[in-house]
Every structure is written in C-alpha cells, then in structure tokens.
Motif scaffolding. Structure first.
Motif, PDB file in Angstrom:
ATOM      1  N   GLY A  30       0.797  -1.219   0.000  1.00 39.29           N
ATOM      2  CA  GLY A  30       0.000   0.000   0.000  1.00 39.29           C
ATOM      3  C   GLY A  30       0.832   1.273   0.000  1.00 39.29           C
ATOM      4  N   ASP A  31       0.140   2.383   0.010  1.00 41.00           N
ATOM      5  CA  ASP A  31       0.801   3.687  -0.088  1.00 41.00           C
ATOM      6  C   ASP A  31       1.724   3.975   1.087  1.00 41.00           C
ATOM      7  N   GLU A  32       1.348   3.527   2.287  1.00 45.36           N
ATOM      8  CA  GLU A  32       2.186   3.784   3.459  1.00 45.36           C
ATOM      9  C   GLU A  32       3.589   3.196   3.274  1.00 45.36           C
ATOM     10  N   ARG A  34       5.356   3.105   0.708  1.00 50.86           N
ATOM     11  CA  ARG A  34       6.185   3.900  -0.208  1.00 50.86           C
ATOM     12  C   ARG A  34       7.059   4.919   0.532  1.00 50.86           C
ATOM     13  N   THR A  39       9.254  -1.345  -0.009  1.00 45.06           N
ATOM     14  CA  THR A  39       7.907  -1.564  -0.528  1.00 45.06           C
ATOM     15  C   THR A  39       7.866  -2.611  -1.643  1.00 45.06           C
ATOM     16  N   ALA A  41       4.797  -2.637  -3.176  1.00 44.69           N
ATOM     17  CA  ALA A  41       3.505  -2.160  -3.672  1.00 44.69           C
ATOM     18  C   ALA A  41       3.391  -2.203  -5.194  1.00 44.69           C
ATOM     19  N   GLU A  45      -0.150  -6.568  -4.587  1.00 42.63           N
ATOM     20  CA  GLU A  45      -1.201  -5.886  -3.829  1.00 42.63           C
ATOM     21  C   GLU A  45      -1.752  -6.889  -2.826  1.00 42.63           C
TER      22      GLU A  45
END
Length: 178
Positions: A30-32, A34, A39, A41, A45
């Motif tokens: 997820g975005d966190e 990054r 990551t 991401a 997913e």
C-alpha cells in the motif's frame, strides 16, 4: 529481553499480533509502504501477512518472532526459525519512516547472533522475491549470497498477496554465521 543501541529486543507475545501485522503491512504493501524503500507495492497488492500467520510463528516451538521496540513503540520485527544446522530468517519489517537509518542492519545482526547463541546454527537462510534487486543487494552487503535456487511464488493464494506481474519467484539467500 535485551537492549541494544536504545532498542529493546524481545520475543513477541499474543498481545503483539495486531501491532506486528500492521508493521509488516506498512513496510511492504500500500501507499504507506512507499515512505520506505522495502515496498513491494508495485509488484504485489493485497496482504503480506495476517493475524493467523503471525500467531502461528509466535506459537511455533521452533520459531521466535523477535520484536524490536524503541521508546516503547514497536519499530521492527523478524522471524527466526530453527531448521537443523541453519536458521531461517523471515517476516523482516522495519517501520517505513525509520528505513534507511541503520535500524535494519542492527536488527539483522542481532538476529544472526541470537540464532547462533540459541540454536548453535552455522548458517542463516532466507528467501527473497528474485526481482527485488535493491533488497537482494542490501542483503549481499550484509554477507548473504545468492544461490540461484528458486521456488515458485504461490500464485492464486491471496494470503501472500495479489501479484501484479507473472515472473515472481523466491530465491534462496545464504550466509555462513561462523
């Protein structure tokens, strides 16, 4: 429980499960995720782990889920599993906002020391997604070597995430500890 460089290392308990799931997810998905460099991401997913998986590691008689705290807050974790002459290193996560500051180096060095002290092992093994060149290079700088031994990624098992590409597999990395 041990303290090193302002960090407290201890074995996880059942009460840590939700905190550790959140930490692992934040480091990889997820975005966190990054905010840090570990990551996944862009290649996966979905989830990285779940409460059942974390609890299974905590409860396993041959495993330790090492929890690392700074100022009372969980900032990193890793799994150590005794497998005969070697230990398996997994579930390694460092809070994304603390990545790049040397915390991971301290954690992996402590994990290696504990594996030797606890089980008398001579090697540490881990598997890394083979397309993670930056991560593999980081481990190589810590003394791990690529073996070229691959195992398939568990496509279709969403407990490991939802792949965003079709060339994922795990490569075994090994480091002698003595």
């Amino acid at each position: 429980m041990e303290t090193t460089a302002g960090l407290t290392f201890r074995d996880a308990t059942d009460a840590d499960v939700d905190t550790l799931v959140a930490l692992v997810e934040s480091a990889y998905r997820g975005d966190e995720s990054r905010a840090g460099w570990t990551t996944e991401a862009d290649i996966l997913e979905g989830q990285r782990t779940d409460p059942e998986g974390v609890l299974a590691v905590i409860k396993s008689p041959d495993s330790r889920l090492l929890t690392v705290e700074r100022d009372g807050r969980v900032v990193a974790c890793c799994q150590l599993e005794h497998r005969g002459s070697y230990a398996y290193f997994g579930m390694f996560a460092v809070s994304p906002t603390l990545q790049g500051g040397g915390l991971g180096k301290v954690v992996i060095a402590q994990a290696e020391r504990l594996a030797v002290e606890t089980w008398g092992v001579t090697e540490m093994h881990m598997t890394v997604i083979s397309v993670r060149d930056d991560l593999i290079a980081w481990y190589e700088r810590r003394g791990y070597r690529r073996t070229g031994r691959m195992t398939p990624f568990p496509y279709g098992d969403e407990r490991f995430g939802i792949p965003q590409r079709d060339d994922l597999r795990f490569e075994l990395l090994v480091k002698p500890l003595v």
